[in-house]
Design a protein around this motif. Structure first.
Motif, mmCIF file in Angstrom:
data_model
loop_
_atom_site.group_PDB
_atom_site.id
_atom_site.type_symbol
_atom_site.label_atom_id
_atom_site.label_comp_id
_atom_site.label_asym_id
_atom_site.label_seq_id
_atom_site.Cartn_x
_atom_site.Cartn_y
_atom_site.Cartn_z
ATOM 1 N N VAL B 52 -20.180 -46.548 -29.060
ATOM 2 C CA VAL B 52 -19.992 -48.011 -29.035
ATOM 3 C C VAL B 52 -20.110 -48.582 -30.444
ATOM 4 C CG1 VAL B 52 -20.889 -50.153 -28.116
ATOM 5 C CG2 VAL B 52 -20.795 -48.150 -26.677
ATOM 6 N N ILE B 55 -17.029 -48.275 -32.486
ATOM 7 C CA ILE B 55 -16.023 -49.311 -32.222
ATOM 8 C C ILE B 55 -16.478 -50.648 -32.780
ATOM 9 C CG2 ILE B 55 -14.802 -50.561 -30.422
ATOM 10 C CD1 ILE B 55 -13.897 -47.729 -30.594
ATOM 11 N N ILE B 56 -17.714 -51.039 -32.461
ATOM 12 C CA ILE B 56 -18.153 -52.388 -32.835
ATOM 13 C C ILE B 56 -18.223 -52.522 -34.353
ATOM 14 C CG2 ILE B 56 -20.039 -54.050 -32.742
ATOM 15 C CD1 ILE B 56 -20.693 -53.085 -29.992
ATOM 16 N N GLY B 60 -14.554 -53.011 -35.376
ATOM 17 C CA GLY B 60 -14.644 -54.464 -35.241
ATOM 18 C C GLY B 60 -15.030 -55.141 -36.530
ATOM 19 N N MET B 64 -11.815 -54.575 -39.748
ATOM 20 C CA MET B 64 -11.360 -55.971 -39.716
ATOM 21 C C MET B 64 -11.398 -56.560 -41.113
ATOM 22 S SD MET B 64 -10.282 -57.592 -37.207
ATOM 23 C CE MET B 64 -9.048 -58.541 -38.016
ATOM 24 N N VAL B 67 -8.345 -55.614 -42.928
ATOM 25 C CA VAL B 67 -7.206 -56.471 -42.550
ATOM 26 C C VAL B 67 -7.300 -57.808 -43.263
ATOM 27 C CG1 VAL B 67 -6.058 -57.637 -40.638
ATOM 28 C CG2 VAL B 67 -7.012 -55.380 -40.299
ATOM 29 N N PHE B 68 -8.495 -58.312 -43.281
ATOM 30 C CA PHE B 68 -8.736 -59.607 -43.900
ATOM 31 C C PHE B 68 -8.359 -59.584 -45.374
ATOM 32 C CE2 PHE B 68 -11.181 -63.449 -44.559
ATOM 33 C CZ PHE B 68 -10.979 -64.077 -43.361
ATOM 34 N N ILE E 79 -1.966 -54.855 -28.247
ATOM 35 C CA ILE E 79 -3.399 -54.732 -28.507
ATOM 36 C C ILE E 79 -4.144 -55.844 -27.785
ATOM 37 C CG2 ILE E 79 -5.179 -54.837 -30.288
ATOM 38 C CD1 ILE E 79 -3.273 -53.514 -32.185
ATOM 39 N N LEU E 112 -22.510 -53.369 -24.018
ATOM 40 C CA LEU E 112 -22.051 -52.869 -25.318
ATOM 41 C C LEU E 112 -20.553 -52.584 -25.292
ATOM 42 C CD1 LEU E 112 -24.960 -50.467 -26.232
ATOM 43 C CD2 LEU E 112 -24.391 -52.641 -27.280
ATOM 44 N N PHE E 113 -20.141 -51.977 -24.179
ATOM 45 C CA PHE E 113 -18.706 -51.736 -24.000
ATOM 46 C C PHE E 113 -17.921 -53.030 -24.142
ATOM 47 C CE2 PHE E 113 -14.958 -51.415 -21.296
ATOM 48 C CZ PHE E 113 -14.411 -50.224 -21.732
ATOM 49 N N MET E 115 -18.750 -55.735 -25.738
ATOM 50 C CA MET E 115 -18.709 -56.198 -27.119
ATOM 51 C C MET E 115 -17.716 -55.364 -27.930
ATOM 52 S SD MET E 115 -22.736 -56.886 -27.464
ATOM 53 C CE MET E 115 -22.865 -56.904 -29.224
ATOM 54 N N ALA E 116 -17.716 -54.066 -27.672
ATOM 55 C CA ALA E 116 -16.798 -53.188 -28.398
ATOM 56 C C ALA E 116 -15.358 -53.600 -28.151
ATOM 57 C CB ALA E 116 -17.019 -51.746 -27.975
ATOM 58 N N SER E 119 -14.401 -56.863 -29.714
ATOM 59 C CA SER E 119 -14.235 -56.816 -31.168
ATOM 60 C C SER E 119 -12.885 -56.220 -31.548
ATOM 61 C CB SER E 119 -15.372 -56.005 -31.806
ATOM 62 O OG SER E 119 -15.224 -54.650 -31.450
ATOM 63 N N ILE E 120 -12.328 -55.376 -30.684
ATOM 64 C CA ILE E 120 -10.983 -54.847 -30.942
ATOM 65 C C ILE E 120 -9.933 -55.929 -30.700
ATOM 66 C CG2 ILE E 120 -9.280 -53.122 -30.224
ATOM 67 C CD1 ILE E 120 -11.451 -51.689 -31.437
ATOM 68 N N VAL E 122 -9.645 -58.856 -31.569
ATOM 69 C CA VAL E 122 -9.258 -59.664 -32.731
ATOM 70 C C VAL E 122 -8.019 -59.098 -33.405
ATOM 71 C CG1 VAL E 122 -10.168 -60.760 -34.786
ATOM 72 C CG2 VAL E 122 -11.725 -59.916 -33.055
ATOM 73 N N TYR E 123 -7.848 -57.773 -33.281
ATOM 74 C CA TYR E 123 -6.710 -57.154 -33.966
ATOM 75 C C TYR E 123 -5.374 -57.732 -33.512
ATOM 76 C CZ TYR E 123 -9.494 -53.753 -36.387
ATOM 77 O OH TYR E 123 -10.370 -53.178 -37.241
ATOM 78 N N SER E 126 -4.980 -60.934 -35.552
ATOM 79 C CA SER E 126 -4.850 -60.800 -37.008
ATOM 80 C C SER E 126 -3.600 -59.996 -37.374
ATOM 81 C CB SER E 126 -6.109 -60.162 -37.592
ATOM 82 O OG SER E 126 -6.331 -58.913 -36.978
ATOM 83 N N LEU E 127 -3.346 -58.917 -36.643
ATOM 84 C CA LEU E 127 -2.152 -58.127 -36.967
ATOM 85 C C LEU E 127 -0.886 -58.903 -36.629
ATOM 86 C CD1 LEU E 127 -3.120 -54.514 -35.886
ATOM 87 C CD2 LEU E 127 -3.048 -55.495 -38.161
ATOM 88 N N VAL E 142 -5.694 -65.509 -40.268
ATOM 89 C CA VAL E 142 -6.864 -65.417 -41.139
ATOM 90 C C VAL E 142 -7.982 -66.302 -40.601
ATOM 91 C CG1 VAL E 142 -7.708 -65.909 -43.444
ATOM 92 C CG2 VAL E 142 -5.531 -64.780 -43.148
ATOM 93 N N THR E 145 -9.387 -64.724 -37.344
ATOM 94 C CA THR E 145 -10.219 -63.560 -37.583
ATOM 95 C C THR E 145 -11.598 -63.985 -38.063
ATOM 96 O OG1 THR E 145 -8.180 -62.523 -38.296
ATOM 97 C CG2 THR E 145 -10.190 -61.327 -38.709
ATOM 98 N N ALA E 146 -11.617 -64.867 -39.061
ATOM 99 C CA ALA E 146 -12.898 -65.320 -39.603
ATOM 100 C C ALA E 146 -13.718 -65.997 -38.514
ATOM 101 C CB ALA E 146 -12.648 -66.274 -40.757
ATOM 102 N N ILE E 149 -15.009 -63.373 -35.891
ATOM 103 C CA ILE E 149 -16.098 -62.537 -36.418
ATOM 104 C C ILE E 149 -17.383 -63.354 -36.506
ATOM 105 C CG2 ILE E 149 -16.894 -61.350 -38.488
ATOM 106 C CD1 ILE E 149 -14.105 -60.348 -38.900
#
Lengths: 106, 198, 761, 198, 322
Positions: B52, B55-56, B60, B64, B67-68, E79, E112-113, E115-116, E119-120, E122-123, E126-127, E142, E145-146, E149
């Protein structure tokens, strides 16, 4: 699913980790884009982590996992600092080619 | 065996792509794939929390950030114009170092016991119980009890990194409240006008 | 007005409290104009004088018990006049109420609505309502007066302006008042259609919407029109006129009030009505190139390139003698200048404007102004009179005759005019016919026969007498073209230049195969030249013939390259009229898409030929200088201008003579469908002796056969004024070109068909 | 701090208002199915009227076009042929065009007309996809000869006439190349009459 | 394995339907709050509007800008979509009598899963924004993403309080720990922080700076059209739904019935709570204007983060003392 990995010799994992390390190292040396270089370094970190975790699993000792966790954390710090430097350099030199930016040469 | 080969193939291909990609953003995408595959491997190797975290934190946060920075530096699509890569020397040097690493790990591997299945009814162990290998509870206990010092040192390193980043990339001009800044500008303007004699 | 009047001639009076000093005998209406105080008038007109019929011009004169009419009350010393005030307004309101008793209130339908004096004055001075309760009289609404005019009898207020115009100005006396009392009405005296060359002026004179033009009826409202003041280019008088345009169409032209010097406030019917060609369907709008016997449309760039290539090839092969340019009478000064200049830049001298019968346009240093013509004591015409060639000039002649001048026509073959005139057989008789006390003699020549002109000038010139000469040519800006140097022997401003070939010479060269490129600008020699058959042969012999035209004229049809040119209403510039006045012309509308003016065409050719041309400013300067240059050294009937064509051999038969008609012509006249009824029929006039000998009566159809051609189906007319041995036809008719037979050639009359026999058949 | 607390209160107040408005009666009119009653002299699409004998009222005097503040009207007059009169009097409108995109529906043309020929009907539904379709010429403005004479504003029934509800149907029969064969009102009257006859 | 597939298929269907009607009801509720009827032309009361919208999105031409990076441009929506749906692998909707959850997979490290995966997510933004090759999407990306996060940090901290109280990372475990008292009472501050960060994480008004249409046209998806745009669209609503589910599970007691109303099945309570949270989302959108960007960041770092830390410390102290 987890059981299907059982029986894979540790040597295989180590070979995989070495290959990843090799790829990361090559990238870090060969590329001139600092971003890709940093990513290659992350690859090398991950190869090391993989080795740690495999050994931890093999010995059933979570010291390896703890070490991997510390590596991840330090990698985060490293990446943040390195990227900050890249941004600063770009602001300063308007380019990021590591061979062209030679401010430390004097 | 087959899942291992698949994962291994994904890992290697994505790593190769990361290193060779023409645009940095492709490196990021392939690295993301690489991390996902690694996380899966960690999960299988009973490093639940680390999977986990991989990934985080890695995907994450760290990636990231890449990318930024790419978006910041290179708002267009074209790759950052760079000189030729130093390809011919690189693999030799890398191979030498990798060989050393390989030999070291191979020796270590030779001494390690074979991976044996952990005999519990729940493969990942009961939650919160510290005695099941790889569970979050187990990991937490190790981190906060037996390995507290390295953990705290890591925290210190992180703090230093945060301060460093703020100092490096932050706006270093001293902070002046808006109203005072306006007043300063006005005064400077007035003085300039007086100097010019207009 | 030119010299300050003696004090004894001046009268002091007060109008509306303002002291005014005017010449003795001035009418109150005119005096009031000096202080910008308008007195409403219907029957009064500055050029027609007072009539005292409508009584709307009532003013109050101190000391007189009743209101006086301002239009017929001359000023007197110490007079105190009020043009405003209660009694005046009451009187005027009453007059207006009476005028409106039978005047229909159909202003929304009426063409005059918006520019109608009655409407305006009724609004300004009239009452809002009428005490009359009975229905208005009903009269015929659309009475056809003639080919140009429609009369609305209901609207007529019997001011008699039209009748007086016809009597006093035109001298035609066709319009009269018919019946009396409330049946009082305008009509032609004989009941025949109202038809002469100045009929359109009555629509302008009419203060109400009673007389309207057929071409403009219900087409538009006055406020829709975009008005541009310009100069008429239809003939060499160059009358000032207003062009009214709506939706890219010229709807009408109007005379310009106050233009005393040129048009005397009038327009002829040709200038007034020949405007429909502007948007005629036959307009060429793209360059046409003859390829394999048919015309194909090409672009301007290609056209210029092909033209320039042909010129370059001709210059390289045979030198500047092998190229020639014709035309200028229909161009503006600027265009003519640019044409002459660019031709001479190429080294070419074969350039001439004289594509018709006229030989000369500049009368020399003895030329007079049009106002001078009015004051002549005797007027002599040699060749054709200006009646059809320059109609508004003819109005000046009529004015002079009305003032007592003697009008003498030398060997005229035209129909007799409606004014007093003396027809004499030769110049000697003309000189004898001039009264001894006359000190100013005007000599008007049609510009054709130089020998005759010289003889007349010599015969009439006498010590103690001023001889003023005029040339009433056939082309609008002929004098301008001469001044700009569109002549083989003189450059701009009559500077003598290397002598090239004139029109006859160019034709001869062409027939001999010596002309490779001939460019014709706005001219139609195939129709208008005296010897048509020869000219057409010459045009056919030219290797590369370029014609700029509005329509596919007879000449354009023979061309290799036809270029669409802008018409007179579509370009700005200046012209020189027959009296030497330089007059501006202004573009009233844009040319159709794809059409360039001759200026742009010449400039485009010059660019394609890579000739350096002066900039616009220099052209303007040079043009003004050339137009203002005095024609010193040019005699009346100058030898240099005389033609080189040989006189046709004498033979048997009648001698053919050609006369002009205002509405006979090619391009613009033939393509204007609105004036189709005004175009003359092809006719042949015979003297009574010849007619009796040949058994011809008026109304018969005949054919004329001469050397090289035949003129078919001519309407025969027996004309008393004609000398035996001559037959007269009309020039320039597109459907029966008079120049099928060479002028002065001997012709036979054949195939006589009697009118009564035709009716029976 | 108090200010921030106040802001939180303001947010709650705002939420309260929006919640309250959920239950407030909505003023929306569901337009195509429900139509609002317009004032009797509503200024909508123009119509050229006829006399009872079928002759056009318009005499082509152009007073409407000169009264028009938007320059939307173009009239070209012509003379009546004595044997086939279009309008009483000598003059008629050979061409009568209104650019409805320019028109501001002020009704001054109606005021200016000496013969009450041009009137504004309550019809307002004239949407189209082509600009050219908004230049209404005589064939669309004039009441069809078999559909009566047109209604002067004073004689109109209260509000929109009943037939206006069927605009959508009538519009679908429109020939886009030729434009409307008649004004809408005339068309409806025509179909109604046919229905009665059949 | 087959059962998992069937479960997944059913869940996908449910989530997609919910998304479709969530969209419709959002428009309806917005309409009502703004004195409009909302969509009502397609079907009775506009109930078929989602179908019409879907048809429209499917039939629309898919455009790729000339300056776009073709690979990443096409990858980004997937994604987004993938991460949005992946969360439902672990979300429990109820529990059987024996305590086993109604979920595709019961993962111990559930939170946790979560959150993981988020967090992906966001891609996608942003992408997608970067790869469009145009300035508005880039700015939106931009910003987004900011923003994500920054707010993810506070969100994670608000979770930790709940974790401490429940003593487990399993979602089922957390719900079971709320049998007596729902965590939004002891964790009131944490709940408020969660609500705020949840709105920010899903880029909804007043935190929709990612697609601030007044400044950035459409934000990161300006250049997208057709189904690719639809993917972002679906992802946004599915994320809303996820966040509502999490709120329900972590703070509102999941399928636990309030006031002992146990005769109503737990799944209905769960749906009700999710629905209420979704309504709150729409309510907020109809009420509040958009934040200014600098205020957004200031609020996230200087207000939310300290409060979240404070809450964490307080909770830790309370747990330690008991």
């Amino acid at each position: 699913m987890a059981t299907s990995f059982a029986g894979v010799p540790i040597f295989y994992y180590e070979a995989l980790a070495s290959i990843l390390f090799f790829i990361g190292l090559t990238g870090a040396i060969a590329r001139r884009n600092p971003l890709v270089m940093l990513m290659s370094i992350e690859l090398m970190f991950n190869a090391a982590n993989l080795a740690f975790i495999v050994f931890a699993r093999a010995w059933l000792n979570n010291a390896g996992q703890i070490f991997a966790f510390l590596v991840i954390t330090v990698a985060a710090a490293e990446a943040a600092i390195a990227l900050a430097i890249v941004v600063v350099v770009f602001r300063f030199a308007q380019q990021v080619d590591v061979d062209e930016v030679r401010v430390l040469h004097g | 065996m087959i899942p291992f080969w698949i994962i291994a193939a994904v890992l290697i291909v994505s790593a190769l792509w990361t290193v060779t990609a023409r645009k940095p953003i492709y490196s990021v995408v392939s690295l993301l794939l690489n991390f996902a595959a690694l996380a899966t491997t960690y999960l299988i190797l009973h490093a639940e929390f680390l999977a986990v975290m991989q990934i985080i934190v890695y995907s994450g946060a760290i990636l990231m950030l890449f990318v930024f920075v790419i978006a910041l530096l290179n708002s267009g699509i074209a790759a950052v114009v760079l000189g030729r890569d130093r390809v011919p020397v690189a693999p030799a040097a890398a191979a030498a170092l990798a060989a050393v690493a390989f030999v070291a790990t191979a020796i270590a591997a030779a001494h390690a016991p074979a991976i044996a299945p952990i005999a519990t009814h729940s493969p990942l162990g009961a939650v919160g119980r510290g005695n099941v290998f790889g569970s979050i509870g187990d990991f937490g206990q190790a981190l906060f009890l037996s390995r507290l010092l390295p953990f705290e040192i890591t925290a210190l390193i992180l703090m230093v990194a945060v301060v460093g980043v703020v100092l490096l990339a932050g706006d270093l001009t001293p902070y002046v409240p808006t109203r005072r800044r306006a007043e300063q500008t006005r005064r400077a303007l007035r003085e300039a006008i007086l100097r010019e004699g207009k | 007005m030119s010299s300050a009047p003696a004090t004894s001639d001046l009268v002091n009076l007060t109008i509306d409290g303002v002291p005014v000093q005017v010449r003795k005998g001035t009418l109150l209406v005119e005096a009031a104009k000096l202080i910008k105080q308008e007195i409403p008038v219907y029957c009064y007109h500055t050029k027609l004088g007072p009539a005292g019929l409508c009584r709307v011009c009532l003013v109050e004169v101190e000391g007189m018990p009743k209101l006086q009419i301002g239009c017929n009350t001359p000023v007197a010393e110490g007079m105190v006049v009020r043009t405003r005030g209660e009694s005046v307004e009451k009187g005027r309101a009453m007059v207006l109420e009476l005028l409106l008793v039978n005047h229909p209130l159909d202003c929304p339908i009426c063409d005059k609505g918006g520019e109608c004096d009655l409407q305006d004055y009724a609004m300004a001075y009239g009452r809002g309502s009428s005490d009359l309760a009975d229905p208005k009289t009903s009269k015929p609404k659309a009475v056809d007066l003639g080919p140009t005019i429609v009369l609305d009898e209901e609207r007529c207020v019997v001011c008699q302006r039209c009748v007086r115009f016809d009597d006093l100005i035109a001298g035609e006396r066709q319009l009269v008042l018919k019946d009396r009392g409330h049946r009082d009405m305008i009509a032609t005296a004989t009941g025949d259609p109202y038809r002469h060359n100045f009929t359109g002026n009555v629509t302008e004179l009419c203060p109400v919407g009673a007389l309207t033009s057929k071409t403009y009826r219900f087409k538009s409202r006055p406020w829709d029109l975009k008005r541009t003041e310009t100069s008429c280019t239809q003939c060499s008088v160059g009358c000032r006129m207003n062009v009214d345009v709506r939706r890219e169409t010229v709807l009408r032209t109007m005379s310009v009030e106050g233009d005393d010097a040129v048009s005397d406030w009038w327009l002829c019917d040709r200038g007034r009505y020949n405007v429909g060609y502007v948007d005629a369907p036959g307009r060429i709008t793209q360059p046409l190139l003859r390829r394999d016997g048919t015309f194909v449309q090409i672009g301007w760039d290609d056209a210029f390139a092909i033209w320039a290539k042909a010129i370059r090839a001709a210059l390289d092969a045979r030198g500047p003698e092998s190229i020639a340019a014709l035309g200028g009478g229909r161009l503006t000064n600027e265009e003519a200048y640019l044409l002459a200049r660019s031709m001479r830049e190429l080294g070419a001298k074969n350039i001439d404007w004289r594509t018709g019968r006229q030989r000369q346009a500049t009368p020399g240093s003895s030329g007079g102004t049009l106002l001078d013509l009015e004051r002549a004591g005797a007027i002599v015409t040699v060749g054709e009179s200006p009646a059809q060639l320059a109609p508004v000039m003819d109005l000046r002649v009529r004015k002079a005759v009305r003032h007592g001048a003697r009008y003498i026509r030398v060997a005229s073959h035209e129909a007799p005019p409606t004014m007093r005139h003396h027809d004499v057989p030769d110049v000697a008789a003309a000189a004898a016919a001039i009264p001894a006390n006359v000190t100013r003699v005007a000599l008007i020549w049609d510009g054709v026969d130089s020998t005759l002109a010289r003889a007349a000038f010599a015969a009439l010139e006498r010590d103690g007498r001023t001889l003023l000469t005029y040339i009433s040519g056939e082309q609008g800006n002929a004098r301008g073209a001469e001044a700009m140097g569109v002549l083989p022997f003189s450059g701009p401003g009559y500077h003598v230049a290397d002598t090239g070939r004139d029109f006859d010479g160019i034709c001869a060269d062409a027939l001999a195969g010596k002309i490779d490129v001939l460019s014709i600008f706005g001219a139609n020699p195939a129709l208008n030249a005296a010897d048509g058959a020869r000219v057409r042969g010459a045009l056919q012999a030219v290797g590369f013939l370029v014609v700029t035209e509005l329509f596919m004229t007879e000449t354009a049809k023979m061309a290799t390259l036809v270029l669409p040119a802008a018409g007179a209403f579509e370009k700005s510039g200046s012209i020189v009229n027959l009296a030497g006045d330089v007059l501006p012309t202004a573009a009233a509308l844009a040319p159709p898409g794809g059409v360039l003016s001759d200026f742009e065409i010449v400039a485009g050719l010059a660019r394609a030929l890579e000739i350096a041309l002066p900039d616009t400013e220099e052209i303007e300067r040079a043009t003004i200088a050339a137009a203002a240059a005095l024609p010193v050294g040019i005699a009346f009937g100058d030898e240099r201008f005389a033609g080189t064509a040989k006189e046709p051999a004498l033979g048997d038969g009648l001698r053919l003579r050609v006369t002009h008609h205002a509405f006979a012509g090619g391009g613009t006249l033939a393509n204007d469908e609105r004036i189709a009824t005004l175009r003359p029929l092809p006719e042949a006039a015979f003297s009574r002796a010849d007619a009796e000998r040949l058994g011809i009566r008026t109304g018969d159809y005949v054919d004329l056969v001469g050397p090289g051609g035949t003129m078919h189906d001519l309407l025969a007319e027996v004309r008393e004024s004609l000398a035996p041995g001559e037959v007269v036809t009309i020039a320039g008719l597109a459907d029966a070109p008079a120049n099928a037979l060479a002028e002065r050639s001997r012709v036979r009359v054949e195939n006589v068909r009697h009118a009564d026999a035709l009716v029976e058949a | 701090m108090r200010k921030h607390l106040f802001n939180v209160g303001a947010i709650l107040q705002g939420l309260g208002i929006t919640f309250k408005y959920m239950f407030v009666r909505r003023p929306t009119i569901e337009y195509p199915s429900i139509k609002k009653q317009h004032a009797p002299r509503f200024h909508g699409l123009h119509e050229l009227r006829r006399y009872a004998d079928g002759k056009e009222r318009c005499i082509g005097c152009e007073l409407c076009s000169s009264a028009c503040p938007a320059n939307a009207i173009t009239v070209i007059g012509a003379e009546n042929a004595p044997d086939a009169r279009v309008s009483p009097g000598e003059r008629h409108a050979a061409s009568y065009e209104i650019d409805e995109l320019r028109c501001i529906f002020c009704g001054l043309c109606e005021e200016a007309c000496p013969t009450d020929a041009i009137v504004l009907t309550p019809r307002f539904e004239m949407a189209d996809y082509r600009r050219g379709a908004f230049v209404y010429s005589k064939d669309r403005l004039l009441v069809p000869s078999d559909a009566g004479v047109g209604t002067p504003p004073d004689e109109r029934p209260n509000g929109i006439p009943a037939d206006l509800g069927r605009v959508a149907e009538v519009k679908s029969t429109m020939n886009v190349d030729r434009g409307y064969s008649a004004t809408h009102r005339g068309e409806v009257l025509k179909t109604e009459r046919k229905g009665l006859a059949g | 394995m087959l059962i998992v597939l069937v479960k997944s298929a059913i869940l996908l269907l449910v989530v997609l339907t919910t998304f479709a009607y969530a969209m419709l009801f959002e428009r309806k509720i917005m309409g009502w709050m703004q004195l409009r009827p909302g969509p009502n032309r397609v079907g009775p009361w506009g109930l078929l509007q989602p179908a019409a919208d879907a048809a429209k999105l499917i039939l629309k031409e898919d455009l790729t800008p000339k300056t776009a990076d073709p690979l990443i441009y096409r990858l980004a929506p997937f994604i987004s979509l993938l991460t949005a749906f992946a969360v439902y692998a672990i979300v429990p909707f109820g529990a059987n009598g024996d305590g086993s959850p109604w979920a595709i997979g019961d993962v111990n490290a559930g939170i946790l899963f979560l959150m993981a995966i988020s967090s992906i997510g966001v891609y996608g933004i942003s992408l997608g924004g970067w790869a469009s090759g145009s300035k508005f999407p880039l700015l939106g990306a931009v910003r987004g993403t900011a923003q994500m996060i920054s707010y993810e940090l506070s969100m994670s901290l608000s979770f930790v309080g709940v974790l401490m109280l429940a003593g487990t990372t399993s979602l089922t475990g957390i719900v079971n720990a709320q049998e007596r008292v729902w965590f939004f009472i002891p964790q009131a501050l944490g709940f408020i922080i969660y609500v705020i960060t949840a709105v920010a994480e899903t880029n909804r008004t007043p935190f929709d700076l990612v697609e601030a249409e007044t400044e950035l046209v459409g934000g990161f998806h300006t250049e997208y059209s057709g189904l690719r745009f639809g993917s972002f669209f679906i992802a946004e609503y599915v994320n809303m739904l996820t966040v509502s589910c999490i709120a329900s599970l972590l703070f509102l007691g999941g399928w636990n019935a309030p006031f002992g109303l146990t005769m109503i099945p737990g799944i209905l309570w769960f749906v009700l709570k999710v629905g209420a949270f979704m309504f709150f989302y729409m309510w907020l959108r109809a009420t509040l204007p958009r934040f200014r960007y600098d205020r957004l960041m200031t609020f996230g770092w200087k207000v939310l983060l300290p409060i979240a830390t404070l809450n964490l410390v307080a909770t830790a102290a309370w747990v330690a003392l008991h």
